[in-house]
Design a protein around this motif. Structure first.
Motif, PDB file in Angstrom:
ATOM      1  N   UNK A   1       8.559   1.344   7.089  1.00 38.89           N
ATOM      2  CA  UNK A   1       9.788   0.575   6.850  1.00 38.89           C
ATOM      3  C   UNK A   1       9.740  -0.212   5.540  1.00 38.89           C
ATOM      4  N   UNK A   2       8.633  -0.902   5.205  1.00 42.88           N
ATOM      5  CA  UNK A   2       8.599  -1.574   3.900  1.00 42.88           C
ATOM      6  C   UNK A   2       8.745  -0.622   2.728  1.00 42.88           C
ATOM      7  N   UNK A   3       8.095   0.536   2.789  1.00 40.09           N
ATOM      8  CA  UNK A   3       8.206   1.501   1.690  1.00 40.09           C
ATOM      9  C   UNK A   3       9.635   2.005   1.565  1.00 40.09           C
ATOM     10  N   UNK A   4      10.279   2.325   2.700  1.00 38.88           N
ATOM     11  CA  UNK A   4      11.674   2.786   2.659  1.00 38.88           C
ATOM     12  C   UNK A   4      12.602   1.694   2.130  1.00 38.88           C
ATOM     13  N   UNK A   5      12.361   0.455   2.542  1.00 35.95           N
ATOM     14  CA  UNK A   5      13.218  -0.653   2.103  1.00 35.95           C
ATOM     15  C   UNK A   5      13.138  -0.847   0.594  1.00 35.95           C
ATOM     16  N   UNK A   6      11.930  -0.923   0.060  1.00 39.34           N
ATOM     17  CA  UNK A   6      11.784  -1.149  -1.382  1.00 39.34           C
ATOM     18  C   UNK A   6      12.172   0.090  -2.190  1.00 39.34           C
ATOM     19  N   UNK A   7      12.049   1.268  -1.563  1.00 39.39           N
ATOM     20  CA  UNK A   7      12.507   2.480  -2.241  1.00 39.39           C
ATOM     21  C   UNK A   7      14.022   2.457  -2.435  1.00 39.39           C
ATOM     22  N   UNK A   8      14.763   2.000  -1.418  1.00 39.66           N
ATOM     23  CA  UNK A   8      16.216   1.899  -1.553  1.00 39.66           C
ATOM     24  C   UNK A   8      16.621   0.740  -2.452  1.00 39.66           C
ATOM     25  N   UNK A   9      15.890  -0.354  -2.366  1.00 39.45           N
ATOM     26  CA  UNK A   9      16.300  -1.551  -3.097  1.00 39.45           C
ATOM     27  C   UNK A   9      15.967  -1.459  -4.583  1.00 39.45           C
ATOM     28  N   UNK A  10      14.811  -0.912  -4.919  1.00 39.83           N
ATOM     29  CA  UNK A  10      14.366  -0.874  -6.301  1.00 39.83           C
ATOM     30  C   UNK A  10      14.519   0.488  -6.952  1.00 39.83           C
ATOM     31  N   UNK A  11      14.834   1.528  -6.161  1.00 33.92           N
ATOM     32  CA  UNK A  11      14.990   2.889  -6.683  1.00 33.92           C
ATOM     33  C   UNK A  11      13.728   3.357  -7.401  1.00 33.92           C
ATOM     34  N   UNK A  12      12.572   3.028  -6.816  1.00 34.91           N
ATOM     35  CA  UNK A  12      11.285   3.439  -7.348  1.00 34.91           C
ATOM     36  C   UNK A  12      10.798   4.643  -6.559  1.00 34.91           C
ATOM     37  N   UNK A  13       9.983   5.465  -7.200  1.00 32.17           N
ATOM     38  CA  UNK A  13       9.451   6.649  -6.537  1.00 32.17           C
ATOM     39  C   UNK A  13       8.751   6.272  -5.237  1.00 32.17           C
ATOM     40  N   UNK A  14       9.076   7.006  -4.174  1.00 29.86           N
ATOM     41  CA  UNK A  14       8.503   6.702  -2.878  1.00 29.86           C
ATOM     42  C   UNK A  14       6.980   6.897  -2.879  1.00 29.86           C
ATOM     43  N   UNK A  15       6.488   7.930  -3.557  1.00 29.58           N
ATOM     44  CA  UNK A  15       5.049   8.165  -3.589  1.00 29.58           C
ATOM     45  C   UNK A  15       4.322   7.044  -4.318  1.00 29.58           C
ATOM     46  N   UNK A  16       4.909   6.552  -5.412  1.00 25.04           N
ATOM     47  CA  UNK A  16       4.280   5.447  -6.125  1.00 25.04           C
ATOM     48  C   UNK A  16       4.290   4.179  -5.288  1.00 25.04           C
ATOM     49  N   UNK A  17       5.404   3.919  -4.614  1.00 30.37           N
ATOM     50  CA  UNK A  17       5.465   2.750  -3.735  1.00 30.37           C
ATOM     51  C   UNK A  17       4.450   2.863  -2.602  1.00 30.37           C
ATOM     52  N   UNK A  18       4.265   4.056  -2.071  1.00 34.51           N
ATOM     53  CA  UNK A  18       3.318   4.236  -0.970  1.00 34.51           C
ATOM     54  C   UNK A  18       1.893   3.928  -1.419  1.00 34.51           C
ATOM     55  N   UNK A  19       1.538   4.322  -2.633  1.00 31.79           N
ATOM     56  CA  UNK A  19       0.191   4.037  -3.143  1.00 31.79           C
ATOM     57  C   UNK A  19       0.001   2.540  -3.336  1.00 31.79           C
ATOM     58  N   UNK A  20       0.987   1.881  -3.940  1.00 27.85           N
ATOM     59  CA  UNK A  20       0.885   0.432  -4.158  1.00 27.85           C
ATOM     60  C   UNK A  20       0.811  -0.305  -2.829  1.00 27.85           C
ATOM     61  N   UNK A  21       1.647   0.116  -1.880  1.00 33.61           N
ATOM     62  CA  UNK A  21       1.651  -0.538  -0.569  1.00 33.61           C
ATOM     63  C   UNK A  21       0.325  -0.334   0.145  1.00 33.61           C
ATOM     64  N   UNK A  22      -0.245   0.880   0.085  1.00 29.75           N
ATOM     65  CA  UNK A  22      -1.530   1.138   0.737  1.00 29.75           C
ATOM     66  C   UNK A  22      -2.641   0.295   0.114  1.00 29.75           C
ATOM     67  N   UNK A  23      -2.623   0.142  -1.205  1.00 29.22           N
ATOM     68  CA  UNK A  23      -3.637  -0.681  -1.864  1.00 29.22           C
ATOM     69  C   UNK A  23      -3.508  -2.146  -1.452  1.00 29.22           C
TER      70      UNK A  23
END
Length: 352
Positions: A160-182
């Motif tokens: 849910x956090x990755x999906x939320x920031x993906x919609x809000x910031x229009x950033x690549x989902x894969x990049x957001x997933x890596x940052x979130x996992x770290x």
């Protein structure tokens, strides 16, 4: 020669997954071998020094106590070591019990989570038999329970956090997933390894920070060597509330294990990890015509649109027919070859 080289390259490409898997096996065996060599080089001198110290202490004791024979001393030491292996210490053994209710609860938690410190084990044959049947049922139930809890937590703290920031910031989902996992890994390490290690260092008078950090890591990864077990002090002044302390450790281990599993599941769901795993297994993917591939792409889009923004409703999205409905319409119109259903993983994708 050119045809032979081309055939060899095609054969190599076709068996690339098998070659990658063979290289992975060789690399893992090499990793085991190197680790064994390093541990042997580091620990063998310490073991030899400890053996010499014990032998000197034994000779000094016998020389200073001539009334004690070597055979009787060896008999006493063997009995003391046997009792120690069952969690009973020869030093002030009236201060603690291994099988009161709280200690037994700690034991069952380490058994069912497969941590298994080994500092306390069943003494009786009946207890050993019950441990077998209890673990036979309890370990699968524990694994199922942890998988359900982890799945719900992964949805809450990862997807849910990755999906939320993906919609809000229009950033690549894969990049957001890596940052979130770290970030999730760093927070988990801070809350369940470094801060508890500092707490254990303060509460366990014989532990330094490295030993406390070592205990937290070994415990939460379910290695459970048992060389360090908290609450084993023989001083009531150092541990005035042993039952409460042991209960708090039990809760910490369960919560920490869940947190570690959530982090591991989050990292395994990364697109980069999926691509890495695909290097080691061969998938039989059928060739699809352009129209069928377009249908599958549109079906993927419909799956991605299930995460609806807060300010929109599902009525505002166009209804996209399922793959089977569109394939049936294609058959009836005779505009393409008959649709061949793809595999479940190729059609439905990863709903996560």
């Amino acid at each position: 020669m050119v045809l032979g080289a081309g055939s060899w390259c095609a054969r190599l490409t076709r068996h690339r997954a098998g070659l990658n898997f063979a290289l992975l096996v060789v690399a893992y065996v090499l990793y085991l071998t190197v680790g064994a060599g390093i541990f042997s080089a580091i620990e063998l001198p310490y073991e030899g020094e400890l053996r010499r110290e014990l032998e000197e202490a034994r000779r000094d004791f016998l020389s200073n106590n001539t009334c004690v024979s070597d055979a009787r001393l060896e008999e006493l030491l063997a009995r003391a070591l046997e009792a120690s292996n069952y969690g009973v210490s020869v030093l002030d053994n009236e201060t603690g019990r291994n099988w009161d209710f709280v200690s037994s609860l700690f034991f069952t938690s380490t058994v069912l989570t497969t941590t298994g410190y080994g500092h306390a084990v069943p003494l009786s044959d009946l207890g050993k038999a019950f441990c077998i049947f209890y673990s036979l049922l309890g370990i699968p139930v524990t694994l199922f329970f942890l998988s359900v809890v982890v799945e719900r937590l992964v949805v809450l703290v990862a997807r849910r956090p990755v999906s939320y920031f993906h919609r809000r910031w229009a950033v690549s989902r894969s990049r957001l997933a890596v940052i979130h996992a770290a970030c999730l890994s760093a927070v988990a390490a801070l809350l369940f390894i470094f801060i508890p290690a500092w707490v254990f260092m303060a509460l366990e008078e014989d532990w330094n920070f490295l030993e406390s950090l070592y205990f937290c890591f070994i415990s939460l990864t379910t290695i459970g060597l048992g060389d360090y077990v908290p609450g084993e002090t023989h001083s009531k002044e150092a541990n005035p509330h042993p039952h409460l302390y042991r209960l708090a450790i039990t809760v910490y281990l369960l919560l920490g294990l869940v947190c570690v599993l959530v982090v591991m599941e989050t990292c395994c769901e990364l697109p980069q990890m999926r691509l890495l795993r695909q290097m080691f297994h061969q998938e039989n993917v059928r060739e699809l015509d352009s129209e069928t591939a377009d249908i599958i792409d549109r079906d993927h889009m419909s799956d991605q649109m299930t995460d609806v923004p807060d300010h929109m409703t599902l009525d505002q999205f166009p209804v996209i027919p399922s793959v089977s409905e569109q394939a049936e319409s294609l058959r009836q119109s005779n505009t393409s070859v008959p649709y061949t259903p793809a595999s479940g993983s190729a059609v439905n994708g990863n709903l996560r």
